[in-house]
Write a protein that holds these residues in place. Structure first.
Motif, PDB file in Angstrom:
ATOM      1  N   VAL A 145       0.837  -1.202   0.000  1.00  0.00           N
ATOM      2  CA  VAL A 145       0.000   0.000   0.000  1.00  0.00           C
ATOM      3  C   VAL A 145       0.870   1.249   0.000  1.00  0.00           C
ATOM      4  N   LYS A 146       1.888   1.259   0.851  1.00  0.00           N
ATOM      5  CA  LYS A 146       2.757   2.435   0.976  1.00  0.00           C
ATOM      6  C   LYS A 146       3.551   2.698  -0.299  1.00  0.00           C
ATOM      7  N   GLU A 147       4.054   1.652  -0.917  1.00  0.00           N
ATOM      8  CA  GLU A 147       4.927   1.819  -2.071  1.00  0.00           C
ATOM      9  C   GLU A 147       4.171   2.007  -3.387  1.00  0.00           C
ATOM     10  N   GLU A 148       2.974   1.445  -3.489  1.00  0.00           N
ATOM     11  CA  GLU A 148       2.276   1.445  -4.772  1.00  0.00           C
ATOM     12  C   GLU A 148       1.045   2.335  -4.825  1.00  0.00           C
ATOM     13  N   TYR A 149       0.511   2.712  -3.668  1.00  0.00           N
ATOM     14  CA  TYR A 149      -0.754   3.449  -3.680  1.00  0.00           C
ATOM     15  C   TYR A 149      -0.736   4.721  -2.823  1.00  0.00           C
ATOM     16  N   TYR A 150      -0.488   4.591  -1.542  1.00  0.00           N
ATOM     17  CA  TYR A 150      -0.614   5.719  -0.627  1.00  0.00           C
ATOM     18  C   TYR A 150       0.600   5.822   0.297  1.00  0.00           C
ATOM     19  N   PRO A 151       1.661   6.495  -0.130  1.00  0.00           N
ATOM     20  CA  PRO A 151       2.851   6.637   0.721  1.00  0.00           C
ATOM     21  C   PRO A 151       2.547   7.288   2.066  1.00  0.00           C
ATOM     22  N   GLU A 152       1.520   8.138   2.091  1.00  0.00           N
ATOM     23  CA  GLU A 152       1.197   8.864   3.320  1.00  0.00           C
ATOM     24  C   GLU A 152       0.694   7.965   4.442  1.00  0.00           C
ATOM     25  N   ILE A 153       0.354   6.726   4.115  1.00  0.00           N
ATOM     26  CA  ILE A 153      -0.158   5.832   5.155  1.00  0.00           C
ATOM     27  C   ILE A 153       0.890   5.588   6.238  1.00  0.00           C
ATOM     28  N   ALA A 154       2.157   5.756   5.900  1.00  0.00           N
ATOM     29  CA  ALA A 154       3.234   5.544   6.870  1.00  0.00           C
ATOM     30  C   ALA A 154       3.149   6.503   8.047  1.00  0.00           C
ATOM     31  N   SER A 155       2.494   7.643   7.854  1.00  0.00           N
ATOM     32  CA  SER A 155       2.413   8.651   8.913  1.00  0.00           C
ATOM     33  C   SER A 155       1.094   8.613   9.676  1.00  0.00           C
ATOM     34  N   LEU A 156       0.223   7.673   9.345  1.00  0.00           N
ATOM     35  CA  LEU A 156      -1.107   7.632   9.959  1.00  0.00           C
ATOM     36  C   LEU A 156      -1.145   6.682  11.150  1.00  0.00           C
ATOM     37  N   SER A 157      -2.001   7.012  12.107  1.00  0.00           N
ATOM     38  CA  SER A 157      -2.279   6.127  13.235  1.00  0.00           C
ATOM     39  C   SER A 157      -3.711   6.378  13.680  1.00  0.00           C
ATOM     40  N   CYS A 158      -4.353   5.373  14.213  1.00  0.00           N
ATOM     41  CA  CYS A 158      -5.727   5.528  14.690  1.00  0.00           C
ATOM     42  C   CYS A 158      -5.805   6.551  15.822  1.00  0.00           C
ATOM     43  N   GLU A 159      -4.818   6.530  16.667  1.00  0.00           N
ATOM     44  CA  GLU A 159      -4.822   7.465  17.802  1.00  0.00           C
ATOM     45  C   GLU A 159      -4.851   8.911  17.319  1.00  0.00           C
ATOM     46  N   ASN A 160      -4.022   9.228  16.347  1.00  0.00           N
ATOM     47  CA  ASN A 160      -3.987  10.602  15.846  1.00  0.00           C
ATOM     48  C   ASN A 160      -5.211  10.917  14.999  1.00  0.00           C
ATOM     49  N   LEU A 161      -5.633   9.959  14.179  1.00  0.00           N
ATOM     50  CA  LEU A 161      -6.809  10.192  13.333  1.00  0.00           C
ATOM     51  C   LEU A 161      -8.045  10.500  14.175  1.00  0.00           C
ATOM     52  N   SER A 162      -8.176   9.858  15.315  1.00  0.00           N
ATOM     53  CA  SER A 162      -9.339  10.097  16.173  1.00  0.00           C
ATOM     54  C   SER A 162      -9.385  11.541  16.674  1.00  0.00           C
ATOM     55  N   LYS A 163      -8.251  12.228  16.614  1.00  0.00           N
ATOM     56  CA  LYS A 163      -8.187  13.616  17.077  1.00  0.00           C
ATOM     57  C   LYS A 163      -8.350  14.625  15.941  1.00  0.00           C
ATOM     58  N   VAL A 164      -7.895  14.254  14.743  1.00  0.00           N
ATOM     59  CA  VAL A 164      -7.816  15.267  13.680  1.00  0.00           C
ATOM     60  C   VAL A 164      -8.617  14.934  12.418  1.00  0.00           C
ATOM     61  N   TYR A 165      -9.029  13.696  12.235  1.00  0.00           N
ATOM     62  CA  TYR A 165      -9.676  13.295  10.982  1.00  0.00           C
ATOM     63  C   TYR A 165     -11.087  13.857  10.913  1.00  0.00           C
ATOM     64  N   THR A 166     -11.467  14.352   9.753  1.00  0.00           N
ATOM     65  CA  THR A 166     -12.799  14.897   9.549  1.00  0.00           C
ATOM     66  C   THR A 166     -13.473  14.188   8.376  1.00  0.00           C
ATOM     67  N   PHE A 167     -14.757  14.440   8.227  1.00  0.00           N
ATOM     68  CA  PHE A 167     -15.538  13.798   7.174  1.00  0.00           C
ATOM     69  C   PHE A 167     -14.957  14.133   5.804  1.00  0.00           C
TER      70      PHE A 167
END
Length: 327
Positions: A145-167
């Motif tokens: 996923v990181k190499e072929e589709y979404y490199p940004e996934i390497a910086s994501l975590s559920c803990e952080n997404l629960s604080k900053v992710y929006t619709f």
């Protein structure tokens, strides 16, 4: 949104959404035309989506897709919406190879979501489901996923997404977030709880994450039984009819063994003996010496149908050779 994991998985207010309906539509189209020419599958996907969609006009459709469903001659509309990825899991389950997963994904997605980002999001999820189904480890899937589709996934975590992710209704801002929920999930249920806890387009995030989690972990029977209670009779019958081509009952015999790669001969499917290949760790979760009173799910068809038991017997050497591979 509820940005925690301590919620009741089911309630009196639970209901199916457009994600459920379109996943069933894609699966139904694959069952009928998955091995047919591309154009036949393309047209059948449109037909299944429109027929099912017409029965449930208030299922939470996006505005553009709702118009597409009602159009006299539906055409793709350059969408990169996350609807492309929410419905794609049956492709990964159905495909016999990674290349086939990619090809089928393009066909069933392009009927509406033909923007490159929509096609990419759907393909990424379909490939993840395919890899998970075949026993690929999380780290390997993550790297793909990181190499072929979404490199940004390497910086994501559920803990952080629960604080900053929006619709967000785009594939770009839904697929990597949903896959993060799977990569951090301990099992199927934990993956779903992760998906709800990060917020965003919750039903779609959970549909994407759950599709991969099912292929990787499986779903406890108790959860399946409860979930079916929320389907009406028509959808329940549809789901059961769809499940049959994906589900093959196997008797316990000396060809059914634990291993990475195994050719299995089943006495018959609709009266026809068939040559099958099981790829990946199987059966998932069972101890090596456990009795195999179970159903083998999503088996790969490989080669031609055996004409009869005599033809099968003549090829016993190939079975024994495959069996010798088992650790």
């Amino acid at each position: 949104n509820y940005r925690k994991k301590d919620f009741s998985l089911f309630s009196a207010h639970s209901y199916f959404t457009d994600d459920t309906l379109m996943t069933l539509a894609v699966a139904k189209a694959l069952c009928k035309c998955g091995r047919a020419p591309d154009i036949a599958l393309y047209n059948e996907t449109i037909r299944c989506m429109r027929v099912i969609g017409a029965k449930y006009p208030y299922a939470g459709w996006g505005l553009s897709f709702a118009k597409w469903l009602k159009a006299e001659n539906p055409q793709p509309y350059q969408s990169f919406g996350n609807g492309a990825a929410m419905r794609i899991s049956p492709v990964g389950e159905y495909a016999r190879s990674e290349e086939e997963a990619k090809r089928l994904s393009r066909i069933v997605t392009a009927v509406s979501h033909d923007h490159p980002e929509g096609l990419k999001g759907a393909e990424c999820v379909a490939v993840c489901v395919y890899l998970a189904k075949n026993g690929t480890g999380k780290e390997q899937i993550f790297q793909r996923v990181k190499e072929e589709y979404y490199p940004e996934i390497a910086s994501l975590s559920c803990e952080n997404l629960s604080k900053v992710y929006t619709f967000d209704e785009s594939c770009q801002r839904t697929v990597p977030q949903a896959l993060t929920c799977f990569f951090e999930g301990k099992d199927f249920e934990d993956t779903i709880r992760n998906a709800i806890s990060i917020g965003g387009d919750s039903d779609t995030v959970a549909a994407i994450a759950g599709g991969v989690a099912e292929a990787f972990f499986g779903i406890p029977t108790a959860l399946i039984d409860v979930a079916k209670l929320y389907l009406d009779d028509d959808l329940l019958q549809l789901a059961e009819n769809i499940e049959k081509p994906f589900l093959v009952a196997a008797e316990h015999d000396h060809w059914v063994r634990w291993g990475k790669l195994l050719r299995v001969w089943l006495p018959s499917i609709d009266g026809v003996p068939i040559n099958l290949e099981v790829v990946g760790e199987f059966p998932r979760g069972l101890k090596k010496d456990a009795a195999l009173d179970l159903e083998l799910r999503f088996l790969f068809l490989k080669g031609d149908f055996y004409k009869d038991k005599e033809e099968y017997d003549r090829e016993k050497d190939s079975h024994m050779a495959a069996e010798s591979y088992i650790p």
